[in-house]
Structure formats: structure tokens, C-alpha cells
Motif scaffolding. Structure first.
Motif, PDB file in Angstrom:
ATOM      1  N   GLY A  90      -6.709   9.972  10.970  1.00 42.94           N
ATOM      2  CA  GLY A  90      -6.806  10.839  12.142  1.00 42.94           C
ATOM      3  C   GLY A  90      -5.465  11.097  12.798  1.00 42.94           C
ATOM      4  N   LEU A  91      -4.380  10.856  12.060  1.00 41.60           N
ATOM      5  CA  LEU A  91      -3.049  11.002  12.653  1.00 41.60           C
ATOM      6  C   LEU A  91      -2.296  12.202  12.087  1.00 41.60           C
ATOM      7  N   ALA A  92      -2.982  13.025  11.295  1.00 35.45           N
ATOM      8  CA  ALA A  92      -2.292  14.162  10.682  1.00 35.45           C
ATOM      9  C   ALA A  92      -1.743  15.082  11.752  1.00 35.45           C
ATOM     10  N   GLY A  93      -0.504  15.482  11.604  1.00 37.30           N
ATOM     11  CA  GLY A  93       0.095  16.427  12.538  1.00 37.30           C
ATOM     12  C   GLY A  93       0.355  15.883  13.924  1.00 37.30           C
ATOM     13  N   THR A  94       0.344  14.557  14.082  1.00 33.49           N
ATOM     14  CA  THR A  94       0.604  13.983  15.404  1.00 33.49           C
ATOM     15  C   THR A  94       1.908  13.203  15.413  1.00 33.49           C
ATOM     16  N   ILE A  95       2.417  12.976  16.607  1.00 30.79           N
ATOM     17  CA  ILE A  95       3.638  12.178  16.731  1.00 30.79           C
ATOM     18  C   ILE A  95       3.387  10.718  16.340  1.00 30.79           C
ATOM     19  N   PRO A  96       2.256  10.110  16.764  1.00 33.30           N
ATOM     20  CA  PRO A  96       2.008   8.735  16.274  1.00 33.30           C
ATOM     21  C   PRO A  96       1.996   8.659  14.746  1.00 33.30           C
ATOM     22  N   GLY A  97       1.494   9.694  14.075  1.00 32.38           N
ATOM     23  CA  GLY A  97       1.511   9.702  12.616  1.00 32.38           C
ATOM     24  C   GLY A  97       2.928   9.659  12.076  1.00 32.38           C
ATOM     25  N   LEU A  98       3.812  10.443  12.680  1.00 33.92           N
ATOM     26  CA  LEU A  98       5.214  10.449  12.258  1.00 33.92           C
ATOM     27  C   LEU A  98       5.868   9.100  12.538  1.00 33.92           C
ATOM     28  N   ILE A  99       5.550   8.519  13.708  1.00 37.10           N
ATOM     29  CA  ILE A  99       6.097   7.203  14.041  1.00 37.10           C
ATOM     30  C   ILE A  99       5.670   6.200  12.976  1.00 37.10           C
ATOM     31  N   PHE A 100       4.396   6.270  12.626  1.00 39.71           N
ATOM     32  CA  PHE A 100       3.869   5.354  11.619  1.00 39.71           C
ATOM     33  C   PHE A 100       4.646   5.479  10.303  1.00 39.71           C
ATOM     34  N   ALA A 101       4.831   6.713   9.842  1.00 35.21           N
ATOM     35  CA  ALA A 101       5.544   6.919   8.574  1.00 35.21           C
ATOM     36  C   ALA A 101       6.974   6.383   8.654  1.00 35.21           C
ATOM     37  N   LEU A 154       2.717  13.105  -0.791  1.00 33.45           N
ATOM     38  CA  LEU A 154       1.334  13.598  -0.892  1.00 33.45           C
ATOM     39  C   LEU A 154       0.317  12.559  -0.425  1.00 33.45           C
ATOM     40  N   PRO A 155       0.366  11.336  -0.960  1.00 29.47           N
ATOM     41  CA  PRO A 155      -0.628  10.355  -0.484  1.00 29.47           C
ATOM     42  C   PRO A 155      -0.481  10.040   0.999  1.00 29.47           C
ATOM     43  N   MET A 156       0.770  10.058   1.526  1.00 29.78           N
ATOM     44  CA  MET A 156       0.950   9.766   2.947  1.00 29.78           C
ATOM     45  C   MET A 156       0.301  10.865   3.789  1.00 29.78           C
ATOM     46  N   ALA A 157       0.469  12.111   3.366  1.00 30.31           N
ATOM     47  CA  ALA A 157      -0.159  13.202   4.111  1.00 30.31           C
ATOM     48  C   ALA A 157      -1.678  13.005   4.141  1.00 30.31           C
ATOM     49  N   ARG A 158      -2.258  12.606   3.018  1.00 30.74           N
ATOM     50  CA  ARG A 158      -3.712  12.386   2.960  1.00 30.74           C
ATOM     51  C   ARG A 158      -4.124  11.191   3.809  1.00 30.74           C
ATOM     52  N   MET A 159      -3.305  10.122   3.711  1.00 35.94           N
ATOM     53  CA  MET A 159      -3.619   8.902   4.451  1.00 35.94           C
ATOM     54  C   MET A 159      -3.586   9.163   5.954  1.00 35.94           C
ATOM     55  N   LEU A 160      -2.553   9.889   6.411  1.00 33.18           N
ATOM     56  CA  LEU A 160      -2.470  10.204   7.842  1.00 33.18           C
ATOM     57  C   LEU A 160      -3.686  11.020   8.262  1.00 33.18           C
ATOM     58  N   GLY A 161      -4.141  11.900   7.367  1.00 28.41           N
ATOM     59  CA  GLY A 161      -5.348  12.669   7.652  1.00 28.41           C
ATOM     60  C   GLY A 161      -6.548  11.757   7.821  1.00 28.41           C
ATOM     61  N   MET A 162      -6.690  10.787   6.903  1.00 27.98           N
ATOM     62  CA  MET A 162      -7.831   9.875   6.972  1.00 27.98           C
ATOM     63  C   MET A 162      -7.785   9.002   8.215  1.00 27.98           C
ATOM     64  N   ILE A 194       0.829  -1.212   0.000  1.00 34.07           N
ATOM     65  CA  ILE A 194       0.000   0.000   0.000  1.00 34.07           C
ATOM     66  C   ILE A 194       0.858   1.255   0.000  1.00 34.07           C
ATOM     67  N   PHE A 195       1.787   1.326   0.974  1.00 34.23           N
ATOM     68  CA  PHE A 195       2.442   2.611   1.229  1.00 34.23           C
ATOM     69  C   PHE A 195       3.593   2.891   0.279  1.00 34.23           C
ATOM     70  N   VAL A 196       4.118   1.867  -0.370  1.00 42.05           N
ATOM     71  CA  VAL A 196       5.128   2.126  -1.395  1.00 42.05           C
ATOM     72  C   VAL A 196       4.474   2.055  -2.777  1.00 42.05           C
ATOM     73  N   PHE A 215      10.022  14.235   6.476  1.00 46.68           N
ATOM     74  CA  PHE A 215       8.776  13.769   7.094  1.00 46.68           C
ATOM     75  C   PHE A 215       8.353  14.736   8.191  1.00 46.68           C
ATOM     76  N   GLY A 216       9.337  15.173   8.974  1.00 44.76           N
ATOM     77  CA  GLY A 216       9.037  16.060  10.083  1.00 44.76           C
ATOM     78  C   GLY A 216       8.335  17.325   9.625  1.00 44.76           C
ATOM     79  N   VAL A 217       8.858  17.924   8.552  1.00 41.71           N
ATOM     80  CA  VAL A 217       8.292  19.192   8.111  1.00 41.71           C
ATOM     81  C   VAL A 217       6.979  18.967   7.360  1.00 41.71           C
ATOM     82  N   SER A 218       6.809  17.783   6.777  1.00 39.16           N
ATOM     83  CA  SER A 218       5.600  17.539   5.987  1.00 39.16           C
ATOM     84  C   SER A 218       4.426  17.047   6.830  1.00 39.16           C
ATOM     85  N   PHE A 219       4.708  16.243   7.853  1.00 41.07           N
ATOM     86  CA  PHE A 219       3.626  15.564   8.563  1.00 41.07           C
ATOM     87  C   PHE A 219       3.399  16.086   9.977  1.00 41.07           C
TER      88      PHE A 219
END
Lengths: 290, 298
Positions: free
Chosen positions: B154-165, B144-152, A23-25, B233-237
Motif C-alpha cells: 500500500g506504499l506505491a507512489g508514496t513518500i514512505p514507500g520511497l523512504i522504505f526503498a 520491478l519486484p520493488m515496485a510490486r512489493m510497494l504496491g502490495m 528478501i529485498f536483495v 527510485f524517485g522516477v520509478s516509485f
């Protein structure tokens, strides 16, 4: 039944990672590729419009600058890092007692974030207070060193900081390579009275061809992905004189609200990476199977 | 080892030419050492000077009067945009982000590498190639898709979101490290353990993990360096408040409010670089091993 289940365990443990990669790649690359073929602006739109974004890219002077810069920065960064790394490795290979200390000194920049490196060099190259002021203080009143605010020279400032960061790593690669050359051959050559520089140029360096290749791949990869260094050192400026594809992509994606351009520039970056990496990977994998 | 300036095989007189060459060698090596050390030296001395002394003195001069004010400001008072809390909260963000991301990606890499190297089923090599390929992509292509996915999610702009990425895009490398380590372990070991009735997990916990200390160290150092030093990632997410230390450092340096405090910038840069620098000084051997292992394929 139990035995069957037992055999499925490895697959089940591997599955989440595999799905994530899919998915992610791969899924995400597909999404970006699709968006790069649409008229998406601030929000994604999914109706295809051919190569319109790529045409816009080719017509954009800023992208033109970014690609020129990538080529210029890439060749100088790779070329100088390789030369410096090789030179240092050969010098260090002469039975130096404090080799360990020197190696640590040459390599430490690689442990730093590019943002830290950029911040440090931005200060060193500060026209009013940095190197320029220092040399003027020595009595050379007309000395000028204002690369980072000069649109024609700023990209060379990025090269200097990049080389400072990465050349020690190339040194480490080459040093490992020099150490793996068969000592018997070299002894035989020395007994025959062949001069040292000839032994290097005719025997040692040719046998290190694979290391040249991996150093090149790593440096090229670093050059194409260069983003933080430019952001910290010049912010892409003056104007957009030091823009690279990575900073162009970021600007389009997050400040200009033009995700069609962001997607197409990202696809071009990926194409450049693959043009370099795929032949290498292919030959590596084939060499393993033989 | 090749050595041309010292004595060639057999008895050789210490000719003056050789000694001169030896001196030249040391001078060259010393000059390069200065080149690499100079920025660090400038950073440290600048951070210990007052602004006044920075303006009047030379870049490479030692501080006439030591002051730690810049360090205090960098840690707890410098402004990143509108907030003036220094690097401290962002430093802890980076810690909160790096520790779980490193642990999770290392653990997943160990499990994946163990399976691919020792439990080879049909398709496993294909999966490995697919993961390897993921190591090479420029992250811009998934940004771009990762930013959208994190938004979907509910992890946009959060530390768990960054950990996930970081975990998702770290798996490729960690799997590569462990796989290359585990293929050197003879497969008879697994066979023998199976005969003795040990299962998949038992073999992993009791046989493979205890053998893995060196590669765990290499992987943890590699991942920690990557994640701590990450900026893209830090600056984007992230958003104000969840930014990692690299993003905050860049904001402090480029903040346009007030007088430019170069000493604070340098102190902040050292603080942001200190953790990875410490790791390098303490475990340089493993750091280099990770770099070269990563570079063979990445």
C-alpha cells in the motif's frame, strides 16, 4: 535462561536487517531472474519458457545500440577520467600553496546529482545558444558543435559530462595514494639524481596499482549504472542513439510494458557488474585473511 | 609528498627553467579549474539573465541586467507537465524523504556494524558478506519486484514507500561504514564493560555511540548525498505530487509546453543541487572520506 537471552540479543537486533536483505536483495534478484525466463509482457507470468527473452534481447537493434554505447561510453569515460584524475593528482602534488582550494574546485561536481549535471551540460551544448553560438560570436561563423542532436556524436556528449562529474573524484583517490608513498625511497632516488618523471613512472605509479584498480572498479560501476545522466542530457536520443542498458531496462519496464525484456536486460546488467566486481571483492577478502 | 619542481634536497639555485616550469604548472592547474567551474558559472549567470539577453548574448557573458525572475519562477511557478507550482513542493518532498531515510539507515547501520564488529557470533561474517554484496547490485535488478512489493504494502507512489526503498538499499553501505569503524576499537573494551555488568544496549549507548561522531558524520553525508541525488527510485516509485526534486527538475527541463525558459531551467538546477553542494562546502573533508571509504569496497 537470562544469560541465554542476553546472548541472543545481538542476533535479534541484526535479524531485521538480515531478513530485509534476504528478501529485498536476494529474493528480488531471484524474482527478476525467474521473470527473465518467462513470456511476461505487461503482467508477470510464472511459467518458464527458457531463454526466449535473452534471444529477443540479442535480436533487438535497440539493445544492440545500448550495449555498444555502454562499451564505447564505458571505455572513454573510464579511460579519460583515470588519465585526467592521475594528471591532476600529480600536478597538485607539487607543493601548491592553494592546493585545498583547487581540490575543492576539482571535486565539487561529485556532490551534484547527475540530473543537475545533465541539465547544465545540455544547456552548454545547446546548438543554437550554447558553445556553438559563443564561438560563432567570436567570428568563427562556420563553427559547428551540435553533438547532442547528432546521433553519431551524442554519446560523446555524455562522455564529456560524465568525465566532468567523476574525474575530480579519481583525482582525490590518486592524490591520497601519492601521499601514502614512502618518502624515504623518493628522497633516495632524488639524491641519486634520477629525473622526476622516472621516479613517477618507475617507483610511484607501480606502487599505486591497488588504487588504479579501485578507481577502475568505481568508474566501471558508475558507467554500467549510468541512467540519470543520459536521461537528463539526451533522453536516450536522438532516437535511441544514446540508450544505455539502464535506460533500455527502464523503457521496457515502465513505458513499453514489456517486463520480460526489462527483467532480462537487468540480469545482463548484473552479470556485467559481477564480471568486474566479484574477482575484485574476492581478492580483497582473501588479502584481508592472509 | 613528492615535489620535483621546487628545490631538490640540498641548496639549489632558482634556475630560470624551474621558474618557467612552475608557471606552466600554475597555468595548467588554472585551466583545469576553469573547466570545472565553467558549468557552475554558466548556470549562475544564465539564471540571472532575461530570456532576451540569453538569446542575444554570449554563453559566458556576465548578465548586463540582473533579474531574479527566473529564480522566482523556478521555485514557485515553473511547470512540471500539467502542474505549475515550481520546484518548491518537490523540494520539500525530497526533504521529507531524505531526513527520515538518512536517520533510519544510519541508525540501523550503526547497530549492525556494532554487532558485526564486536559481538561476533557464528554466521555474522556471512551476514556481513551478504550485505556487502547487496551494495554492488545495479538497482535495475530489484526495480520491478520493488515496485510490486510497494504496491502490495500500500506504499506505491508514496513518500514512505520511497523512504522504505532507500533504507533497505542503504543498509549495506551504512553497515559497512560502521563495521569498518568499530573493528578498530579493541574488543577488550566490550569485555571490560561486561565484567562491570553493562549489557548489549548499555555498551552501545554509553560507550560506542559517543565514540562514533566522525563516522556518523561521514555516513549521514554519504546517505544524504545518495538519497537527495537519487533519480532512479524517485522516477520509478513516485507519482505526480510525491516526486522528489530531481524528478521534478527533469520534468521542468523537458516540459514541452510554452517557450523554453533556459534561465528558469538553470535556476531550478541550482536549487536542486544546492543542498548537497552546501554539505560539500561545509563538510568536504567528511564527504571525501565517505567517497573513498565507499570506493574501497563499492
Amino acid at each position: 535462561m537470562h544469560a541465554w537471552l542476553e546472548r541472543q540479543i545481538p542476533k535479534m537486533v541484526l535479524a531485521p536487517s538480515f531478513v530485509a536483505i534476504l528478501i529485498f536483495v536476494y529474493g528480488f534478484i531471484g524474482w527478476t531472474a525467474w521473470i527473465s525466463l518467462t513470456r511476461s509482457k505487461l503482467l508477470p507470468r510464472y511459467d518458464l519458457h527458457g531463454l526466449i527473452q535473452y534471444k529477443r534481447l540479442l535480436a533487438a537493434p535497440r539493445w544492440d545500440t545500448a550495449m555498444d554505447n555502454l562499451f564505447l561510453f564505458g571505455s572513454l569515460f573510464i579511460g579519460i577520467s583515470m588519465l585526467l584524475g592521475l594528471g591532476l593528482a600529480i600536478l597538485l602534488d607539487q607543493r601548491i600553496r592553494i592546493e585545498g582550494v583547487l581540490r575543492t574546485i576539482y571535486l565539487y561536481p561529485m556532490a551534484l546529482s547527475m540530473i543537475v549535471t545533465g541539465t547544465a551540460w545540455k544547456w552548454i551544448m545547446n546548438p543554437g545558444l550554447g558553445l556553438e553560438a559563443m564561438v560563432r560570436g567570436w567570428g568563427f561563423d562556420s563553427f559547428r558543435f551540435s553533438w547532442i542532436i547528432d546521433p553519431d556524436m551524442a554519446i560523446y556528449a555524455v562522455v564529456v559530462a560524465g568525465v566532468w562529474q567523476a574525474s575530480g573524484f579519481v583525482m582525490a583517490l590518486f592524490l591520497a595514494g601519492l601521499r601514502s608513498v614512502d618518502g624515504e625511497i623518493i628522497k633516495a632516488a632524488q639524491v641519486d639524481g634520477i629525473p622526476g618523471w622516472r621516479i613517477y613512472s618507475a617507483i610511484i605509479l607501480p606502487s599505486m596499482a591497488p588504487i588504479f584498480l579501485s578507481a577502475f572498479i568505481v568508474l566501471a560501476h558508475l558507467a554500467i549504472k549510468s541512467f540519470d545522466l543520459v536521461v537528463a542530457l539526451t533522453g536516450g536520443g536522438p532516437g535511441y542513439a544514446t540508450d544505455l542498458p539502464a535506460t533500455y531496462m527502464y523503457a521496457m519496464a515502465f513505458s513499453r510494458g514489456d517486463i520480460g525484456q526489462a527483467a532480462s536486460s537487468a540480469m545482463v546488467m548484473m552479470a556485467v557488474v559481477f564480471a568486474i566486481v566479484v574477482p575484485y571483492l574476492y581478492s580483497e577478502l582473501r588479502a584481508k585473511h592472509d | 609528498m613528492t615535489d620535483f619542481t621546487a628545490s631538490p634536497p640540498g641548496p639549489a639555485p632558482r634556475a630560470p627553467g624551474r621558474i618557467a616550469l612552475r608557471w606552466l604548472l600554475f597555468i595548467l592547474l588554472g585551466l583545469f579549474a576553469l573547466f570545472y567551474l565553467m558549468p557552475l558559472f554558466v548556470m549562475v549567470t544564465t539564471s540571472l539573465k532575461s530570456l532576451e539577453e540569453i538569446r542575444s548574448g554570449s554563453l559566458v557573458a556576465f548578465p548586463r541586467e540582473l533579474t531574479f525572475d527566473a529564480w522566482r519562477t523556478a521555485w514557485s511557478g515553473a511547470c512540471t507537465g500539467i502542474q505549475c507550482e515550481g520546484l518548491r513542493p518537490y523540494f520539500w518532498n525530497s526533504v521529507l524523504l531524505a531526513v527520515p531515510a538518512v536517520l533510519i539507515s544510519t541508525f540501523l547501520g550503526a547497530a549492525n556494524g556494532y554487532i558485526i564488529a564486536q559481538w561476533n557470533f557464528r554466521g555474522a561474517n556471512l551476514i556481513f558478506s551478504a550485505m556487502l554484496f547487496g551494495c554492488f547490485i545495479p538497482f535495475q535488478v530489484v526495480l520491478l519486484p520493488m515496485a510490486r512489493m510497494l504496491g502490495m504494502m500500500g506504499l506505491a507512489g508514496t513518500i514512505p514507500g520511497l523512504i522504505f526503498a532507500h533504507v533497505v538499499y542503504g543498509i549495506g553501505f551504512t553497515t559497512l561504514f560502521f563495521r569498518n569503524f568499530y573493528v578498530t576499537i579493541p574488543s577488550d573494551l566490550v569485555k571490560a564493560a561486561k565484567v562491570d555488568g553493562a549489557g548489549f544496549f548499555r555498551i552501545f549507548w554509553s560507550i560506542f555511540l559517543p565514540l562514533s561522531l566522525p563516522i556518523i558524520v561521514v555516513t549521514v553525508i554519504w546517505q544524504f548525498t545518495q538519497i537527495w541525488n537519487d533519480f532512479l527510485f524517485g522516477v520509478s516509485f513516485s507519482q505526480a505530487g510525491t516526486q522528489p526534486v530531481t524528478v521534478a527538475l527533469n520534468n521542468i527541463v523537458n516540459s514541452t509546453t510554452g517557450v523554453k525558459e533556459y534561465n528558469v531551467d538553470m535556476a531550478a538546477a541550482i536549487i536542486a543541487g544546492l543542498p548537497t553542494l552546501l554539505v560539500y562546502v561545509v563538510a568536504g573533508k567528511y564527504f571525501i572520506r565517505g567517497l573513498t571509504a565507499g570506493s574501497v569496497k563499492g
